[in-house]
Design an enzyme around this catalytic site. Structure first.
Site, mmCIF file in Angstrom:
data_model
loop_
_atom_site.group_PDB
_atom_site.id
_atom_site.type_symbol
_atom_site.label_atom_id
_atom_site.label_comp_id
_atom_site.label_asym_id
_atom_site.label_seq_id
_atom_site.Cartn_x
_atom_site.Cartn_y
_atom_site.Cartn_z
ATOM 1 N N TRP A 142 0.816 -1.214 0.000
ATOM 2 C CA TRP A 142 0.000 0.000 0.000
ATOM 3 C C TRP A 142 0.855 1.271 0.000
ATOM 4 O O TRP A 142 1.971 1.285 0.502
ATOM 5 C CB TRP A 142 -0.953 0.004 1.199
ATOM 6 N N GLU A 179 6.483 9.986 13.447
ATOM 7 C CA GLU A 179 6.748 9.248 12.209
ATOM 8 C C GLU A 179 7.492 10.116 11.193
ATOM 9 O O GLU A 179 8.322 9.617 10.424
ATOM 10 C CB GLU A 179 5.434 8.748 11.592
ATOM 11 N N GLU A 235 8.722 2.796 6.584
ATOM 12 C CA GLU A 235 8.280 3.659 7.679
ATOM 13 C C GLU A 235 7.872 5.047 7.173
ATOM 14 O O GLU A 235 6.975 5.681 7.735
ATOM 15 C CB GLU A 235 9.409 3.794 8.706
ATOM 16 N N HIS A 289 4.220 6.086 6.706
ATOM 17 C CA HIS A 289 3.341 6.316 7.855
ATOM 18 C C HIS A 289 3.093 7.808 8.091
ATOM 19 O O HIS A 289 1.947 8.247 8.239
ATOM 20 C CB HIS A 289 3.939 5.693 9.122
ATOM 21 N N GLU A 322 9.442 -0.460 18.307
ATOM 22 C CA GLU A 322 8.501 -0.907 17.279
ATOM 23 C C GLU A 322 7.264 -1.540 17.921
ATOM 24 O O GLU A 322 6.144 -1.382 17.428
ATOM 25 C CB GLU A 322 9.171 -1.903 16.328
ATOM 26 N N THR A 379 5.088 1.410 19.228
ATOM 27 C CA THR A 379 4.342 2.104 18.188
ATOM 28 C C THR A 379 3.223 1.216 17.629
ATOM 29 O O THR A 379 2.158 1.717 17.251
ATOM 30 C CB THR A 379 5.267 2.572 17.046
ATOM 31 N N ASP A 415 2.590 -2.741 9.968
ATOM 32 C CA ASP A 415 3.987 -2.519 9.598
ATOM 33 C C ASP A 415 4.893 -2.560 10.825
ATOM 34 O O ASP A 415 5.954 -3.181 10.818
ATOM 35 C CB ASP A 415 4.152 -1.146 8.927
ATOM 36 N N GLU A 416 4.469 -1.874 11.872
ATOM 37 C CA GLU A 416 5.298 -1.778 13.077
ATOM 38 C C GLU A 416 5.539 -3.160 13.690
ATOM 39 O O GLU A 416 6.640 -3.448 14.167
ATOM 40 C CB GLU A 416 4.639 -0.851 14.108
ATOM 41 N N HIS A 459 8.146 -5.035 11.628
ATOM 42 C CA HIS A 459 9.483 -4.494 11.880
ATOM 43 C C HIS A 459 9.988 -4.909 13.266
ATOM 44 O O HIS A 459 11.177 -5.188 13.443
ATOM 45 C CB HIS A 459 9.467 -2.975 11.753
#
Length: 314
Positions: free
Chosen positions: A23, A66, A101, A104, A154, A157, A186-187, A190
């Site tokens: 995305w 971010e 990242e 975001h 990570e 968040t 995503d976080e 990671h």
């Protein structure tokens, strides 16, 4: 670092996504090329109007955090064992992590701009200050300490964005809920990558890694935006108000900090770690006792009251 680097291709394949297949911010926002753009913006603004004050404050603080990504990339590129002038698996990891990242802040910034709830100039000033001020997370250039920090951060968040997504859904804002949800995803990916780096270090240097983990927890893990400020405010002063809002909202609390520590103790099997020297064993004992100590302190901590008006919020 050379030991981990030999396995980084596998890590990147598992925990990073192909650029063309994943995305982008525009996928989750009104499309300005379409005839119904203004109608969709109107709906976005109507749904954002219902969000509570603290919710907007936390969204702005998360966005600024971010958007301070230039600081984070330059910091990771300076870790011992990573040389940005020498193309390697490590530089590829840092740049690809940064690229993921970076979406975001872009996504949250555009959402807030369209929402009409935010004084964008005041927010942008805070972002510029945060990048200019940098941060001091007390890791130095040591990869052991840095990877403890990134593992913890990570996860933090992930919790913050995931809880914000839940609150948005409860407020009937499905669009914001989806936005925060994809960022949270995503976080977590990671976090799994950075936790795997620490696990690999424990395989070859258990005492050194244990001492680094202990040192970071004695210092306490500070958030990357801990220097956050607004116009006319001292460095770090706004961050304390942002943190208060997150506590009141239940987005990220003292108990979350403790639960993250608990999860890392389990993930890295600290209680069962062998081949430690005396200092390493003392460090392990300290870490295993720490969650209960922190919980006793947290039980005496009062929820901060609402007593601050952010310049960010229109």
């Amino acid at each position: 670092m050379r030991y981990i680097e030999g396995k980084l291709d596998v890590v990147m394949a598992e925990f990073l996504k192909p650029v063309e297949e994943y995305w982008q911010p525009s996928d989750l926002l009104p499309d300005a090329t379409q005839e119904n753009f203004l109608e969709e913006v109107k709906l976005l603004r109507e749904s954002a109007r219902e969000l509570p004050y603290d919710h907007i404050a936390v969204l702005v603080g998360d966005t600024i955090t971010e958007e301070a990504l230039p600081t984070y990339e330059s910091w990771l590129m300076d870790v011992t064992g990573i040389n940005q002038h020498d193309p390697s698996a490590w530089t590829k990891w840092v740049r690809n992590w940064t690229a993921e990242e970076n979406r975001h802040g872009d996504l949250l910034n555009k959402y807030l701009y369209l929402s009409g709830r935010v004084n964008m100039r005041a927010m942008e000033v805070s972002t510029q200050y945060l990048i200019a001020d940098g941060f001091d997370i007390q890791t130095g250039r040591d990869p052991y300490r840095n990877f403890v920090y990134t593992s913890f951060q990570e996860l933090a968040t992930n919790i913050s964005h995931r809880r914000t997504a839940t609150l948005a859904k409860q407020a009937g804002n499905a669009q914001l809920s989806k936005i925060c949800g994809v960022i949270a995803s995503d976080e977590m990916r990671h976090a799994k990558a950075y936790k795997s780096f620490v696990s690999q270090i424990f395989e070859i240097d258990p005492t050194g890694m244990m001492l680094a983990f202990e040192d970071m927890m004695r210092k306490k893990i500070v958030m990357p935006a801990h220097f956050l400020r607004e116009t006319g405010v001292q460095i770090g002063q706004t961050f304390s108000h942002f943190s208060d809002a997150a506590q009141r909202l239940g987005v990220y609390t003292t108990h979350d900090y403790i639960n993250i520590l608990d999860s890392l103790l389990t993930e890295w099997q600290i209680a069962y770690m062998e081949d430690l020297n005396d200092a390493g064993q003392r460090a392990r004992d300290y870490l295993m006792a720490l969650p209960d100590r922190l919980r006793r302190v947290a039980e005496r901590t009062k929820l901060p009251e609402l007593d601050y008006q952010f310049t960010w919020i229109a």
